[in-house]
Scaffold this active site. Sequence first.
Site, PDB file in Angstrom:
ATOM      1  N   HIS A   1       0.646  -1.260   0.029  1.00  0.00           N
ATOM      2  CA  HIS A   1      -0.017   0.029  -0.005  1.00  0.00           C
ATOM      3  C   HIS A   1       0.882   1.204   0.084  1.00  0.00           C
ATOM      4  O   HIS A   1       0.256   2.589  -0.167  1.00  0.00           O
ATOM      5  CB  HIS A   1      -0.930  -0.285   1.144  1.00  0.00           C
ATOM      6  CG  HIS A   1      -2.285   0.810   0.981  1.00  0.00           C
ATOM      7  ND1 HIS A   1      -2.541   1.760   2.073  1.00  0.00           N
ATOM      8  CD2 HIS A   1      -3.214   1.094   0.110  1.00  0.00           C
ATOM      9  CE1 HIS A   1      -3.565   2.310   1.622  1.00  0.00           C
ATOM     10  NE2 HIS A   1      -4.035   1.918   0.618  1.00  0.00           N
TER      11      HIS A   1
ATOM     12  N   LYS B   1      -4.213  10.470   4.043  1.00  0.00           N
ATOM     13  CA  LYS B   1      -4.194   9.821   5.652  1.00  0.00           C
ATOM     14  C   LYS B   1      -3.454  10.589   6.175  1.00  0.00           C
ATOM     15  O   LYS B   1      -2.193  10.925   5.921  1.00  0.00           O
ATOM     16  CB  LYS B   1      -3.898   8.607   5.622  1.00  0.00           C
ATOM     17  CG  LYS B   1      -4.951   7.434   4.660  1.00  0.00           C
ATOM     18  CD  LYS B   1      -4.209   7.249   3.351  1.00  0.00           C
ATOM     19  CE  LYS B   1      -5.237   6.187   2.581  1.00  0.00           C
ATOM     20  NZ  LYS B   1      -4.874   6.278   1.044  1.00  0.00           N
TER      21      LYS B   1
END
Length: 555
Positions: free
Chosen positions: A226, A455
């Site tokens: 990721h 994020k």
Amino acid sequence: MDEGALSTVLTGKEHENLERDKTKKKNREAPEDSTFDTEKTRQMSTESNDFTNNSQQNIDDSQSSFKNNQKDSNLITPRMEYLIHTYQVFDSKKVRKKARRMAIQLMEQIGYTVMVVTPGKFAIKYASSAPYHLFFTRVENSKETYNQQFSIIFSEILDRSFGEIVNSLHLTFMVDVIWLYLQYLLAGQCIDMTILYKHKIRDHEALSENITIIKVDRQHEFSSHHTNIMILQYKNGIRVIVSTAGLYSVDWENRTQGLWISPHLPYLPESAHPSDGESPTGFKKDLERYLDKYDQPVLTQWISAVRRVDFSDVNVFLVASVPGIHKGYEANFWGYKKLAYILSRYVTLPPDAQWPIVALSSGVGSFGSTVENWLLKDIIRCMSKETSIGLKNHPQFQFIYPSIENYKQSFDCQTLITPLTYSAELHSKQQWLEQYLYQWKAKRTGRDRAIPCIKSYTRISPDSKRIPWFLLTSANLSKVAWGSTKQYEGYSIGNYEAGVAFIPKLITGTATFPIGEEEDTAVPIFPIPYDLPLSRYDSVDSPFVNEFVDSLNEM
């Protein structure tokens, strides 16, 4: 399949059906992660969720599709081959200008959104971003973001005002190699590159001998690659970029993404020791350790390059995750334990400070039946760490995650795509989370309708004017991204993730960063992507779940 055809990315269920069909019908087996022609233009999203034996959701940013523009699809392959063989060297402005013009033309024919700026000027914008060097992606449909000093498009990262790129490394969740190549062509840069990825938009391994592309295999069933890291190599050094965006067009168009760009890192003298040139934050050793965890021979030259470079100007910490069971002192190198280690040594809050923890995530993991199961026990406890030792109450936790209403107003909703990952079934098991949820609001930065794929984690003073630290990362709020402690098993992490932690003491020499525009201080304002104060969910609001897009697609 025509290599130039553009794709509709399959939903998770459709992908499972495809895998089943591939097993049954090997004579018609499709390449892994390949794309498929469609009869009409359509955009969809897919959930990339896996589950552990404890139903832990493996958060992956959703795969997104491109417009299926078939007009010149049969010309893409020969045009790409012509460009690749013609533009190997960009030794004059005339050649770069011509290559740029051809790249724009091909992008328009394929159906990519063409995002350009005047080349040769990014070094000036970069200098003005000091001392943080934190940027947010420009939003194509929000003109307000075009002239912001902290807005960026992908080709600016490659701008020749930074130098001539001789090689590059891309570690990413998802890649479209054609789009990536065209970005290099826009910037007039060499395309020698190595790409490690989890998903790719289409199958085209033979695109160029200059490109090495490797799928990162899962170390175990539930791990995901990721991370989004770039290392750009110049004749006289390297530059490191840590991002929240994948290497495909949709992630750089109308979403809110964040990225940190390192200063130019020059090569050390040949007589230097490999441990020389370390940053005050230990970034060099942490990056070397992270790359080594891949156990990929292709990364040997990049680990060597990191060792030969002077990182002393880097003022952020690398906070990464790697799959596996981590025990003893080694556990402090990864995930939430790494962040806790940093905070406990470098962050000091005022006595009895009640500064809430604010998390922003585009995916939601499985937390358990109560807040105590993981969120409080591991994450809130970790992010409460500071240098002062003493008993303090756990701070308030505030979780920014888009509501269904946020999504309905977003640019992504117009094309029925999404980077958000959360299932209705999972939410039904943890509805207690709603008391911690806050809306996505970003009118101040012109990103209110640009759904966050960024994020970030921080703590914010009660008056919304200061923060004691800030983390930009690929890690969603999930166990597989951050890690969890399991009895008898140790500290378990599922994903490769990477982020950077900004600590005032190491960057500005202060205890906090100012974030309020009205603050009268010599310390530059730290850019926060969302509006403050935060806005709670209304009583009628509910968190976005992927089934909502499915229902719209069925209309």
